[in-house]
Design a protein around this motif. Structure first.
Motif, PDB file in Angstrom:
ATOM      1  N   TYR A 181       0.828  -1.212   0.000  1.00  0.00           N
ATOM      2  CA  TYR A 181       0.000   0.000   0.000  1.00  0.00           C
ATOM      3  C   TYR A 181       0.868   1.270   0.000  1.00  0.00           C
ATOM      4  N   PHE A 182       1.742   1.354  -0.967  1.00  0.00           N
ATOM      5  CA  PHE A 182       2.623   2.518  -1.153  1.00  0.00           C
ATOM      6  C   PHE A 182       3.444   2.824   0.106  1.00  0.00           C
ATOM      7  N   GLY A 183       3.720   1.767   0.858  1.00  0.00           N
ATOM      8  CA  GLY A 183       4.498   1.950   2.084  1.00  0.00           C
ATOM      9  C   GLY A 183       3.652   2.318   3.294  1.00  0.00           C
ATOM     10  N   LYS A 184       2.321   2.473   3.089  1.00  0.00           N
ATOM     11  CA  LYS A 184       1.441   2.930   4.181  1.00  0.00           C
ATOM     12  C   LYS A 184       0.602   1.786   4.755  1.00  0.00           C
ATOM     13  N   LEU A 185       1.061   0.536   4.532  1.00  0.00           N
ATOM     14  CA  LEU A 185       0.268  -0.631   4.952  1.00  0.00           C
ATOM     15  C   LEU A 185      -0.088  -0.590   6.438  1.00  0.00           C
ATOM     16  N   LEU A 186       0.815  -0.068   7.259  1.00  0.00           N
ATOM     17  CA  LEU A 186       0.568  -0.066   8.700  1.00  0.00           C
ATOM     18  C   LEU A 186      -0.053   1.250   9.177  1.00  0.00           C
ATOM     19  N   GLY A 187      -0.552   2.053   8.245  1.00  0.00           N
ATOM     20  CA  GLY A 187      -1.113   3.367   8.594  1.00  0.00           C
ATOM     21  C   GLY A 187      -2.513   3.296   9.183  1.00  0.00           C
ATOM     22  N   ASP A 188      -3.064   4.478   9.535  1.00  0.00           N
ATOM     23  CA  ASP A 188      -4.354   4.568  10.236  1.00  0.00           C
ATOM     24  C   ASP A 188      -5.556   4.665   9.303  1.00  0.00           C
ATOM     25  N   SER A 189      -5.335   4.823   8.002  1.00  0.00           N
ATOM     26  CA  SER A 189      -6.461   5.083   7.093  1.00  0.00           C
ATOM     27  C   SER A 189      -7.350   3.851   6.948  1.00  0.00           C
ATOM     28  N   ASN A 190      -8.604   4.087   6.497  1.00  0.00           N
ATOM     29  CA  ASN A 190      -9.508   2.968   6.212  1.00  0.00           C
ATOM     30  C   ASN A 190      -8.928   2.063   5.133  1.00  0.00           C
ATOM     31  N   GLU A 191      -8.242   2.669   4.145  1.00  0.00           N
ATOM     32  CA  GLU A 191      -7.660   1.879   3.055  1.00  0.00           C
ATOM     33  C   GLU A 191      -6.560   0.959   3.583  1.00  0.00           C
ATOM     34  N   ALA A 192      -5.725   1.483   4.470  1.00  0.00           N
ATOM     35  CA  ALA A 192      -4.653   0.654   5.041  1.00  0.00           C
ATOM     36  C   ALA A 192      -5.261  -0.511   5.817  1.00  0.00           C
ATOM     37  N   ALA A 193      -6.332  -0.230   6.570  1.00  0.00           N
ATOM     38  CA  ALA A 193      -6.983  -1.290   7.346  1.00  0.00           C
ATOM     39  C   ALA A 193      -7.585  -2.338   6.421  1.00  0.00           C
ATOM     40  N   ALA A 194      -8.192  -1.878   5.302  1.00  0.00           N
ATOM     41  CA  ALA A 194      -8.767  -2.825   4.337  1.00  0.00           C
ATOM     42  C   ALA A 194      -7.656  -3.681   3.724  1.00  0.00           C
ATOM     43  N   MET A 195      -6.530  -3.060   3.439  1.00  0.00           N
ATOM     44  CA  MET A 195      -5.413  -3.807   2.858  1.00  0.00           C
ATOM     45  C   MET A 195      -4.871  -4.837   3.860  1.00  0.00           C
ATOM     46  N   ARG A 196      -4.818  -4.479   5.130  1.00  0.00           N
ATOM     47  CA  ARG A 196      -4.362  -5.457   6.130  1.00  0.00           C
ATOM     48  C   ARG A 196      -5.361  -6.607   6.248  1.00  0.00           C
ATOM     49  N   ARG A 197      -6.669  -6.289   6.205  1.00  0.00           N
ATOM     50  CA  ARG A 197      -7.667  -7.372   6.238  1.00  0.00           C
ATOM     51  C   ARG A 197      -7.498  -8.288   5.032  1.00  0.00           C
ATOM     52  N   PHE A 198      -7.221  -7.687   3.873  1.00  0.00           N
ATOM     53  CA  PHE A 198      -6.979  -8.470   2.656  1.00  0.00           C
ATOM     54  C   PHE A 198      -5.852  -9.475   2.899  1.00  0.00           C
ATOM     55  N   HIS A 199      -4.740  -8.997   3.449  1.00  0.00           N
ATOM     56  CA  HIS A 199      -3.609  -9.886   3.746  1.00  0.00           C
ATOM     57  C   HIS A 199      -4.033 -10.997   4.710  1.00  0.00           C
TER      58      HIS A 199
END
Ligand code: SAH
Ligand code: DHB
Ligand code: MG
Length: 215
Positions: A173-191
């Motif tokens: 996620y462009f280096g922001k995988l561990l960030g606070d955004s909803n998109e980062a959280a969705a990407m972590r759930r994806f993983h």
């Protein structure tokens, strides 16, 4: 001796080194060059996969004998053409794109690359188009809006056949995988959810490629 993890956070992959290895292993013929170059030339963001990721997609699909593939996020058709080249002449790649300008450019590039019989561009929002696609499929490549990757991953878990592939671009996620955004959280759930149905690994391409093999 230090293993390669000691380079975490830094990189041996300079622009020059990447360009040289892309040129050596994953060069563009005219069909690929058109799809790769037309976004910049027409004012569309040039956010397609790199040449090496594109070639990797081709090779992974060949390895699993893929005949049917779904792509989420077409842009100008570059990754679609890369993947379609792994398929037999009677194979099918459905690629979903909600921007009419991108879809039109992709259709043109796909035609020029001689892939119009294999690739079908479905225009619409992925969450509305996916329920109309009948599985099972051999692979799903996810490369559209990052905030919906968790939904796309769930569709893939239901529709990829055993031994088939889940492929997710931008898994850092462009280096922001561990960030606070909803998109980062969705990407972590994806993983995290991907592990439930697939054997998974995150391939550290410049922005990450999540690879899963359906159990
Ligand atoms: N896979 C392409 C690059 C895709 S860029 C390649 O590597 O060549 C992401 C694309 O997804 C853009 O064209 C964007 O318009 C599209 N997109 C974003 N959100 C979408 C959605 N919800 N449904 C369908 N397409 C979407
Ligand atoms: C962007 C999207 C992508 O899928 C990508 O690989 C690179 C950049 C973007 O939206 O900026
Ligand atoms: Mg991407």
């Amino acid at each position: 001796m230090a293993d390669n993890s000691s380079r975490a956070g830094s990189s041996y992959m300079s622009r020059e080194v990447l360009d040289w290895t892309n040129q050596t292993h994953a060069p563009h013929d005219s069909g690929l060059a058109a799809a790769f170059d037309t976004p910049a030339a027409t004012g569309i963001p040039a956010i397609m996969v790199g040449a090496s990721e594109g070639k990797l997609l081709t090779m992974l699909l060949k390895l699993v004998g893929a005949r049917t593939v779904v792509e989420i996020g077409t842009l100008a058709g570059y990754s679609a053409i890369r993947m379609a080249r792994a398929l037999p002449a009677d194979g099918t790649l459905i690629t979903i794109e909600f921007d009419a300008k991108h879809a039109a450019l992709a259709r043109d590039n796909i035609e020029k690359a001689g892939m119009a019989k294999v690739i079908r561009v479905e225009e619409g929002r992925a969450l509305e188009v996916l329920p109309r696609i009948a599985g099972p499929v051999d692979a799903v490549f996810i490369d559209a809006d990052k905030g919906n990757y968790d939904h796309y991953g769930r569709w893939a878990a239901k529709n990829v056949r055993q031994g088939g592939l889940l492929l997710g671009d931008n898994s850092f996620y462009f280096g922001k995988l561990l960030g606070d955004s909803n998109e980062a959280a969705a990407m972590r759930r994806f993983h995290e959810e991907a592990r439930e149905a697939f054997d998974t690994v995150n391939i550290p391409t410049p922005d990450g490629l999540l690879l899963g093999v359906r159990r």
